[in-house]
Design a protein around this motif. Structure first.
Motif, short mmCIF file in Angstrom:
data_model
loop_
_atom_site.label_atom_id
_atom_site.label_comp_id
_atom_site.label_asym_id
_atom_site.label_seq_id
_atom_site.Cartn_x
_atom_site.Cartn_y
_atom_site.Cartn_z
N ALA A 76 0.83 -1.20 0.00
CA ALA A 76 0.00 0.00 0.00
C ALA A 76 0.87 1.26 0.00
O ALA A 76 0.59 2.24 -0.71
N GLY A 77 1.94 1.24 0.79
CA GLY A 77 2.84 2.39 0.83
C GLY A 77 3.53 2.62 -0.51
O GLY A 77 3.69 3.76 -0.96
N ARG A 78 3.93 1.54 -1.14
CA ARG A 78 4.60 1.68 -2.44
C ARG A 78 3.64 2.18 -3.52
O ARG A 78 4.02 2.94 -4.40
N VAL A 79 2.39 1.72 -3.43
CA VAL A 79 1.39 2.19 -4.39
C VAL A 79 1.18 3.69 -4.25
O VAL A 79 1.13 4.43 -5.24
N ARG A 80 1.05 4.17 -3.03
CA ARG A 80 0.83 5.60 -2.80
C ARG A 80 2.03 6.43 -3.29
O ARG A 80 1.86 7.49 -3.90
N LYS A 81 3.22 5.96 -3.02
CA LYS A 81 4.43 6.67 -3.47
C LYS A 81 4.46 6.71 -5.00
O LYS A 81 4.77 7.75 -5.60
N TRP A 82 4.14 5.60 -5.63
CA TRP A 82 4.12 5.51 -7.09
C TRP A 82 3.09 6.47 -7.68
O TRP A 82 3.34 7.15 -8.67
N LEU A 83 1.92 6.56 -7.05
CA LEU A 83 0.89 7.48 -7.51
C LEU A 83 1.33 8.94 -7.37
O LEU A 83 1.12 9.76 -8.27
#
Length: 404
Positions: A76-83
């Protein structure tokens, strides 16, 4: 256009959805779009420059298979950073109902979101139980694509809503020419299989049973098997006298997969269920292979009800054996089916399919008034809009259309 693409399944294990995401992304990049993909993968996995790891995948039983997914705080953290870093014009999520990265991305983002639905199933306990939770993510989707009638029906019956029908794609030129594998080649007696050996719905046990029916009367008949799984377990299903007539390649590279299609007289897809399209059929057709497939609805559609490939009764080894024998004994029919396949597969070439997907992007971005935002920022912080290319939305049309 800046496109954020989300693959729910691990990038490290070949599969239909992963191949779809890879080839669509590369087709869009070739057309001048900026594409970034996020997918489950080990941090040390060799990934294309456009793929970001969402964290190591975990095997989970799903839809009659074992899916390798990533779901948790790290992902979830990586997805938010990617977004945040992507500043995408549109977010394209594949299989958002699967408990993996796509679902996390839907929760984490707002703005123009397109979803592609691949799966086909009669009923799903997991989807039924999690439907209220899924709804909070799926209600954000502004454009829906289904890769087949079967996938579209599954969406309507299980999740609600409708979708434009845009089929899977295949890079036809990639498979058109290749040398056979060493020691193999079409000689009137080679049947091929590509799929997970240890996944029952891929149908390898049915093909092995048919092989035992055919082999005693055809001393030159051989079987070429490619795909991940336990080779010893697969060969253990055969009489000992026949095992040396089977070549097991295991997991193969894209190059060797293409060569395998060119190494057989008949490519067999004995899948029993759970297929909404059949990318291996399209690949084999592009390679000019003669295809023999089970008569599940998805395969019938791709093969034009038998015009571009032969069909046998699903799950019936005797039917498979009869049809395979008829094809092996009739080189003229094999050549005719292969020619029909080369023509039929053109409608699935990514040069056509990617343009249809872009039209959906144009439709959702034309009405969104801004780019993709992180959900938390959209609710409480300053709004950030991605820059749209000139003319975005021009020529956009309703996504309620049939495949070309």
């Amino acid at each position: 256009m800046r496109v954020g693409m989300v693959c729910p399944y691990t990038w490290e294990v070949p599969g239909g959805v992963m191949a779809h995401v890879r080839d669509l992304s590369e087709a869009l990049i070739a057309d001048g779009h900026h594409v970034s993909v996020i997918a489950p993968a080990a941090d040390d996995a060799p990934l294309p420059y456009y793929v970001t790891s969402a964290g190591r995948a975990v095997p989970v039983p799903y839809n009659g298979s074992v899916a390798r997914l990533a779901f948790g705080f790290l992902s979830a953290g990586r997805v938010r950073k990617w977004l945040r870093e992507g500043r995408f014009d549109v977010l394209h999520v594949h299989e958002p109902a699967v408990p993996s990265v796509g679902l996390l991305a839907c929760w984490a983002a707002r703005g123009p979101i397109v979803a592609t639905f691949h799966a086909s199933y009669q009923r799903s306990r997991a989807v039924s139980v999690t439907a209220p939770v899924l709804h909070t993510a799926l209600e954000k989707i502004t454009g829906r694509i289904a890769v087949s009638d079967a996938a579209r029906k599954t969406l309507v019956e299980h999740l609600g809503g409708d979708a434009v029908l845009i089929p899977n794609g295949v890079t036809v030129s990639r498979y058109a020419e290749a040398e056979p594998l060493p020691g193999w080649g079409p000689d009137g007696g080679v049947i091929g299989f590509l799929g997970r050996m240890d996944e029952p719905r891929k149908g390898l046990p049915i093909l092995l049973e048919a092989f035992t029916l055919l082999a005693p009367e055809r001393p030159g008949l051989r079987l070429l098997v490619a795909g991940p799984g336990d080779a010893a377990d697969a060969l253990g299903r055969l009489p000992a006298a026949l095992r040396d007539r089977v070549g097991v390649l295991g997991m193969v590279s894209e190059e060797d997969k293409t060569r395998a299609y060119h190494s057989v007289d008949v490519f067999c897809a004995p899948n029993t269920h759970g297929e909404s399209f059949g990318i291996v059929l399209a690949e084999a057709m592009a390679a000019g292979a003669t295809v023999l497939a089970s008569d599940i609805p998805a395969f019938r559609r791709v093969l034009g009800e038998g015009q571009a490939g032969a069909l046998f009764t699903t799950g019936d080894a005797a039917s498979l054996a009869r049809e395979a024998a008829a094809l092996l004994d009739d080189p003229e029919r094999r050549a005719k089916l292969a020619d029909e396949a080369r023509v039929a597969v053109r409608r699935y070439d990514w040069s056509t399919v990617a343009r249809d997907v872009v039209r959906v992007y144009e439709t959702v971005t034309a009405t969104a008034g801004g780019g993709v935002e992180e959900e938390q920022q959209a609710r409480g912080g300053p709004r950030r809009h991605a820059k749209h290319p000139a003319g975005a939305g021009e020529g956009a049309r309703s996504d309620r259309r049939e495949a070309p």
